[in-house]
Design an enzyme around this catalytic site. Structure first.
Site, PDB file in Angstrom:
ATOM      1  N   LYS A  42       0.807  -1.239   0.000  1.00 48.32           N
ATOM      2  CA  LYS A  42       0.000   0.000   0.000  1.00 48.32           C
ATOM      3  C   LYS A  42       0.835   1.282   0.000  1.00 48.32           C
ATOM      4  CE  LYS A  42      -2.667  -2.382  -0.789  1.00 48.32           C
ATOM      5  NZ  LYS A  42      -3.198  -2.244  -2.132  1.00 48.32           N
ATOM      6  N   HIS A 105       7.747  -7.371  -1.650  1.00 47.81           N
ATOM      7  CA  HIS A 105       7.495  -6.575  -0.446  1.00 47.81           C
ATOM      8  C   HIS A 105       8.484  -6.989   0.654  1.00 47.81           C
ATOM      9  CE1 HIS A 105       3.883  -4.697  -1.889  1.00 47.81           C
ATOM     10  NE2 HIS A 105       3.106  -5.754  -1.814  1.00 47.81           N
ATOM     11  N   SER A 135      -4.658   3.025   4.013  1.00 51.20           N
ATOM     12  CA  SER A 135      -4.862   2.337   2.740  1.00 51.20           C
ATOM     13  C   SER A 135      -4.945   0.830   2.968  1.00 51.20           C
ATOM     14  CB  SER A 135      -3.695   2.680   1.798  1.00 51.20           C
ATOM     15  OG  SER A 135      -3.859   2.041   0.568  1.00 51.20           O
TER      16      SER A 135
HETATM   17  P1  A3P Z   1      -5.115   4.621  -1.320  1.00 48.65           P
HETATM   18  O1  A3P Z   1      -5.719   3.410  -0.687  1.00 48.65           O
HETATM   19  O2  A3P Z   1      -4.643   5.617  -0.297  1.00 48.65           O
HETATM   20  O3  A3P Z   1      -5.972   5.243  -2.344  1.00 48.65           O
HETATM   21  P2  A3P Z   1      -0.118  -0.491  -3.673  1.00 48.65           P
HETATM   22  O4  A3P Z   1      -0.053  -0.256  -5.145  1.00 48.65           O
HETATM   23  O5  A3P Z   1       1.222  -0.566  -3.009  1.00 48.65           O
HETATM   24  O6  A3P Z   1      -1.024  -1.617  -3.329  1.00 48.65           O
HETATM   25  O7  A3P Z   1      -0.753   0.830  -3.038  1.00 48.65           O
HETATM   26  C1  A3P Z   1      -2.088   1.147  -3.268  1.00 48.65           C
HETATM   27  C2  A3P Z   1      -2.275   2.628  -2.994  1.00 48.65           C
HETATM   28  O8  A3P Z   1      -1.693   3.381  -4.074  1.00 48.65           O
HETATM   29  C3  A3P Z   1      -3.736   3.010  -2.937  1.00 48.65           C
HETATM   30  O9  A3P Z   1      -3.781   4.152  -2.069  1.00 48.65           O
HETATM   31  C4  A3P Z   1      -4.001   3.364  -4.392  1.00 48.65           C
HETATM   32  O10 A3P Z   1      -5.149   4.144  -4.588  1.00 48.65           O
HETATM   33  C5  A3P Z   1      -2.727   4.130  -4.711  1.00 48.65           C
HETATM   34  N1  A3P Z   1      -2.443   4.188  -6.160  1.00 48.65           N
HETATM   35  C6  A3P Z   1      -2.629   3.229  -7.089  1.00 48.65           C
HETATM   36  N2  A3P Z   1      -2.251   3.662  -8.295  1.00 48.65           N
HETATM   37  C7  A3P Z   1      -1.821   4.929  -8.129  1.00 48.65           C
HETATM   38  C8  A3P Z   1      -1.305   5.909  -9.031  1.00 48.65           C
HETATM   39  N3  A3P Z   1      -1.191   5.675 -10.331  1.00 48.65           N
HETATM   40  N4  A3P Z   1      -0.950   7.107  -8.524  1.00 48.65           N
HETATM   41  C9  A3P Z   1      -1.069   7.358  -7.194  1.00 48.65           C
HETATM   42  N5  A3P Z   1      -1.551   6.476  -6.297  1.00 48.65           N
HETATM   43  C10 A3P Z   1      -1.909   5.271  -6.758  1.00 48.65           C
END
Ligand code: A3P
Length: 299
Positions: A42, A105, A135
């Site tokens: 996240k 991770h 998140s």
């Molecule tokens: P939120 O839950 O705060 O919206 P991961 O990719 O490590 O699983 O993290 C997911 C988080 O990154 C989520 O945050 C998601 O919405 C956000 N996210 C995914 N794609 C993104 C992008 N292109 N730009 C910015 N944030 C992004």
């Protein structure tokens, strides 16, 4: 052991991931040209994967191309996680060609020796712990309730308590961050340390930073043609989350997770909608204490 996690060499895992992790540790042979993306869950992994894929493959696939792989495939389908690649999911395959783009991770101490001794490069992305925690809380709730709507999901207070004890997937989160932070200072050619908030602040500068680090800097022609802007726009939350493939509830290359689950709000500061001031302060104090003396600030 507790209901969800096993502690393995000081880090917390669920059973399925632990199996893939140990197989990966024993079998993976890194190549000097490999690029390994490391994040805590996240922290913006999906975003980092899309950026690094677009940057490193830009000669092969123009970002404006209607058939660009990111149009039809979720970023996790293009850059697999080691833990799942070496787990029992037979639909996942090791990337072919060079450079191989891979993700994990895992903390540095649990990576296979060959990653440490080869010349392969690591990009580490972290995010401020308040937003990461929030998140993760939403993400876990969605998954667990999907499988069992009657699940007694722990309260936000209880979840934060465990997060602060270090009991979260791949946690303690601060240990992983500190490992890669220290390494990025000692061996900047081995680890590029990035922050989600810096990507949000100036994505163009960070795309250049990534390309320079990977020895595939943007040429002045590319800069003049707006290639960096195009990549940044393509990989933005707004664009990526609205692609059909990423809106779908197809289960992609992360077992049991639907593609759309990787996109929620993509903002800085959403923690304010869930954490009280005292919860946020508790987390801040812990982070300050854990990072003390490292020179790293996470806010
Ligand atoms: P939120 O839950 O705060 O919206 P991961 O990719 O490590 O699983 O993290 C997911 C988080 O990154 C989520 O945050 C998601 O919405 C956000 N996210 C995914 N794609 C993104 C992008 N292109 N730009 C910015 N944030 C992004």
């Amino acid at each position: 052991m507790n209901a969800l996690h096993y502690c393995y060499n000081g880090f917390w895992f669920c059973e399925a991931i632990l199996e893939g992790t140990t197989t990966f540790q024993q079998n993976f042979q890194a190549q000097d040209t490999d690029i390994i993306l490391v994040t805590a869950p996240k922290s913006g992994t999906t975003w980092l994967k899309s950026l690094v894929f677009s940057i490193t493959c830009r000669l092969q696939y123009k970002i404006s191309d209607k058939n660009h792989p990111l149009v039809t495939t979720n970023p996790h389908g293009l850059i697999p996680f080691f833990e799942f690649l070496y787990g029992d999911n037979k639909s996942l395959h090791m990337p072919v060609g060079k450079p191989r783009l891979l993700a994990t991770h895992l903390p540095y101490t649990l990576l296979p020796e060959s990653i440490k001794t080869s010349k392969c490069k690591i990009i580490y992305l972290c995010r401020n712990p308040r937003d990461t925690f929030v998140s993760m809380w939403h993400f876990r709730k969605k998954i667990l309730l999907k499988f069992d709507p009657s699940w007694q999901f722990p309260s936000i207070e209880e979840s934060l308590e465990r997060f602060c004890e270090g009991v979260s997937k791949y946690g303690p989160f601060w240990e992983q961050i500190l490992q890669f932070w220290k390494l990025s200072k000692e061996s900047p050619e081995k680890v590029l340390f990035l922050k989600y908030e810096d990507l949000k602040g100036d994505i163009i500068a960070q795309c250049k930073n990534i390309a320079d680090y990977l020895n595939c800097s943007f040429s002045s022609e590319e800069e003049n043609e707006g290639v960096i802007e195009d990549i940044a726009k393509f990989c933005s939350f707004e664009h990526l989350s609205n692609l059909e493939v990423n809106k779908s509830n197809e289960e992609g290359n992360v077992p049991l997770i639907e593609n759309n689950m990787f996109f929620r709000k993509g903002e800085i500061g959403d923690w304010k909608n869930l954490l009280t001031t005292s919860m946020a302060e508790k987390l801040d104090q812990l982070v300050e204490q854990k990072l003390h003396g490292s020179g790293l600030k996470l806010n």
